[in-house]
Design a protein around this motif. Structure first.
Motif, mmCIF file in Angstrom:
data_model
loop_
_atom_site.group_PDB
_atom_site.id
_atom_site.type_symbol
_atom_site.label_atom_id
_atom_site.label_comp_id
_atom_site.label_asym_id
_atom_site.label_seq_id
_atom_site.Cartn_x
_atom_site.Cartn_y
_atom_site.Cartn_z
ATOM 1 N N UNK A 87 0.691 -1.401 -0.010
ATOM 2 C CA UNK A 87 0.148 -0.028 -0.155
ATOM 3 C C UNK A 87 0.788 1.204 -0.026
ATOM 4 N N UNK A 88 2.001 1.104 0.409
ATOM 5 C CA UNK A 88 3.089 2.304 0.357
ATOM 6 C C UNK A 88 3.867 2.479 -0.696
ATOM 7 N N UNK A 89 3.829 1.249 -1.553
ATOM 8 C CA UNK A 89 4.849 1.324 -2.751
ATOM 9 C C UNK A 89 4.047 1.838 -4.012
ATOM 10 N N UNK A 90 4.409 2.191 -4.836
ATOM 11 C CA UNK A 90 3.930 2.600 -6.112
ATOM 12 C C UNK A 90 4.534 1.854 -7.089
ATOM 13 N N UNK A 91 4.222 0.533 -7.643
ATOM 14 C CA UNK A 91 4.639 -0.406 -8.592
ATOM 15 C C UNK A 91 3.844 -0.417 -9.698
ATOM 16 N N UNK A 92 4.360 0.009 -10.857
ATOM 17 C CA UNK A 92 3.714 -0.194 -12.049
ATOM 18 C C UNK A 92 2.965 -1.704 -12.451
ATOM 19 N N UNK A 93 1.676 -1.545 -12.711
ATOM 20 C CA UNK A 93 1.114 -2.975 -13.052
ATOM 21 C C UNK A 93 1.726 -3.728 -14.025
ATOM 22 N N UNK A 94 2.626 -3.147 -15.242
ATOM 23 C CA UNK A 94 3.244 -3.884 -16.129
ATOM 24 C C UNK A 94 4.333 -4.649 -15.597
ATOM 25 N N UNK A 95 4.816 -4.269 -14.369
ATOM 26 C CA UNK A 95 6.166 -4.790 -14.022
ATOM 27 C C UNK A 95 5.762 -6.175 -13.523
ATOM 28 N N UNK A 124 -2.153 -8.335 -12.621
ATOM 29 C CA UNK A 124 -2.462 -9.506 -13.442
ATOM 30 C C UNK A 124 -1.931 -10.625 -13.081
ATOM 31 N N UNK A 125 -2.381 -11.897 -12.556
ATOM 32 C CA UNK A 125 -1.922 -13.014 -12.157
ATOM 33 C C UNK A 125 -0.613 -13.432 -13.040
ATOM 34 N N UNK A 126 -0.890 -13.470 -14.470
ATOM 35 C CA UNK A 126 0.164 -13.946 -15.097
ATOM 36 C C UNK A 126 1.645 -13.033 -15.279
ATOM 37 N N UNK A 127 1.359 -11.983 -14.540
ATOM 38 C CA UNK A 127 2.610 -11.291 -14.345
ATOM 39 C C UNK A 127 3.296 -11.490 -12.993
ATOM 40 N N UNK A 128 2.924 -12.384 -12.112
ATOM 41 C CA UNK A 128 3.243 -12.554 -10.867
ATOM 42 C C UNK A 128 3.844 -14.115 -10.907
ATOM 43 N N UNK A 129 5.035 -14.262 -10.094
ATOM 44 C CA UNK A 129 5.571 -15.527 -10.068
ATOM 45 C C UNK A 129 6.146 -15.477 -8.557
ATOM 46 N N UNK A 130 6.078 -16.821 -7.990
ATOM 47 C CA UNK A 130 6.577 -16.997 -6.728
ATOM 48 C C UNK A 130 7.907 -17.877 -7.017
ATOM 49 N N UNK A 137 4.508 -19.718 -11.925
ATOM 50 C CA UNK A 137 3.550 -18.657 -12.363
ATOM 51 C C UNK A 137 2.546 -19.254 -13.158
ATOM 52 N N UNK A 138 1.260 -18.704 -13.066
ATOM 53 C CA UNK A 138 0.250 -19.127 -14.059
ATOM 54 C C UNK A 138 0.553 -19.252 -15.537
ATOM 55 N N UNK A 139 1.422 -18.211 -15.762
ATOM 56 C CA UNK A 139 1.937 -18.037 -17.243
ATOM 57 C C UNK A 139 3.418 -18.917 -17.224
ATOM 58 N N UNK A 140 3.657 -19.895 -17.947
ATOM 59 C CA UNK A 140 4.471 -20.443 -18.379
ATOM 60 C C UNK A 140 5.648 -19.574 -18.839
ATOM 61 N N UNK A 141 5.221 -18.516 -19.861
ATOM 62 C CA UNK A 141 6.038 -17.758 -20.237
ATOM 63 C C UNK A 141 6.861 -16.654 -19.215
ATOM 64 N N UNK A 181 -1.989 -9.697 -5.979
ATOM 65 C CA UNK A 181 -2.997 -9.353 -7.079
ATOM 66 C C UNK A 181 -4.016 -8.439 -6.214
ATOM 67 N N UNK A 182 -4.457 -8.676 -5.125
ATOM 68 C CA UNK A 182 -5.485 -7.813 -4.608
ATOM 69 C C UNK A 182 -4.897 -6.356 -4.379
#
Length: 329
Positions: free
Chosen positions: A88-96, A124-130, A152-156, A118-119
């Protein structure tokens, strides 16, 4: 790649070094200015990885805006229960591309860390990785060989992150089962507390192996109820992480449990270290999640009773041993 690692604890620092070794441009964000200064001036993180030299290319800042400026990927390496507040304190571009190192289940919501990201950030979940696996931070910082899973949900996306962090000593595998990888990473911490308590009580290898094996059964039951793939729990993010966390004195959760078994109180142990034992914070949320899905997790429930002061480690052991006999599967 220009990558920001948000969190300069032992795991965040070690992973930042991995990224540097893989040729990325990395900036660590530290909440404490003195930690950032020591990384820049001494090339050491005295508080979390004492005695280890860090790459000269690994820079650190205490201003989150400076870390995030121009970052093409962001690694979050803060304790699980503070993740939402930090986001909530960081500004992170959603395309990152976002990469989570956090292992836990959020109290109150029952959400996994990728779901919190995500919340809270709108990614986008496809731009997330654990990242999850048998990844004891000090061994990684010492450049001892290890393996991990990037999921990630995205194999790419998973393949991209794999490329960014794959080195001669840090071998990354891809997976698309984010649920399984995150649940394995969160719940093994709770089982490790139980195993550590067993060590502190002087239990033998048979008992400890039984706790680990039955703990894996609990983790798998919960994972399947939430839609994970069963084979994930036989892999690095499941069994691999569980074995490392339960057996190593480098594991914060295992050592926390051992101290409990030797008679120390929760408050006393927590006051004696800067390190966060995620299983202490997440055990309640994991048990609540299991109950919401009618999943039986007796070891995790026993850990909650001990952590919350409703039982001693000896009573925990007695309660587990007094359960009724039943088939293994």
């Amino acid at each position: 790649m220009r990558i920001a690692v948000m969190g300069a604890g032992s795991w965040g620092t070690a992973f930042g070094q991995v990224l540097c070794d893989a040729g990325q441009e990395v900036t660590l964000w530290s909440r404490r200015p003195e930690v950032a200064a020591a990384i820049n001036d001494d090339h050491r993180n005295h508080d979390y990885l004492p005695g280890l030299d860090l790459p000269a290319a690994l820079g650190a800042v205490s201003d989150p805006r400076a870390a995030l400026d121009g970052a093409e990927a962001v690694v979050v390496a803060v304790p699980s229960q503070t993740l939402r507040e930090n986001l909530s304190q960081w500004r992170i571009d959603t395309e990152t591309t976002m990469i989570s190192l956090a292992k836990g289940i959020e109290l109150g919501t029952g959400l996994r860390m990728s779901q919190v990201i995500e919340q809270a950030s709108g990614h986008d979940p496809n731009r997330l990785c654990v990242v999850s696996g048998p990844n004891l931070a000090r061994e990684i910082a010492e450049r001892q060989p290890c393996s991990t899973v990037v999921a990630s949900p995205s194999a790419e996306t998973a393949a991209q992150v794999q490329q960014w962090c794959h080195t001669r000593t840090f071998r990354a595998y891809t997976n698309t089962d984010v649920i399984g990888c995150e649940l394995g990473g969160a719940t093994k911490n709770v089982i490790a507390i139980a195993v550590g308590a067993g060590v502190g009580l002087g239990m033998g290898h048979n008992a400890l192996a039984s706790l680990i094996t039955r703990g894996l059964a609990e983790i798998t039951r919960l994972g399947l109820a939430l839609g994970a793939a069963e084979h994930t729990f036989a892999g690095l993010a499941g069994l691999g992480d569980l074995v490392a966390t339960c057996n190593s004195p480098l594991s914060r959760n295992r050592t926390f449990g051992e101290a409990l078994g030797k008679g120390r109180t929760v408050d006393d142990i927590l006051a004696s270290t800067r390190q966060v034992a995620e299983g202490v914070k997440s055990c309640r949320s994991i048990v609540d999640l299991a109950r919401a899905h009618d999943v039986e997790m007796p070891i995790a429930e026993a850990v909650v009773r001990v952590v919350e002061g409703a039982a001693t480690p000896v009573q925990m052991l007695d309660q587990l041993l007094s359960r009724s006999a039943k088939p293994e599967r």
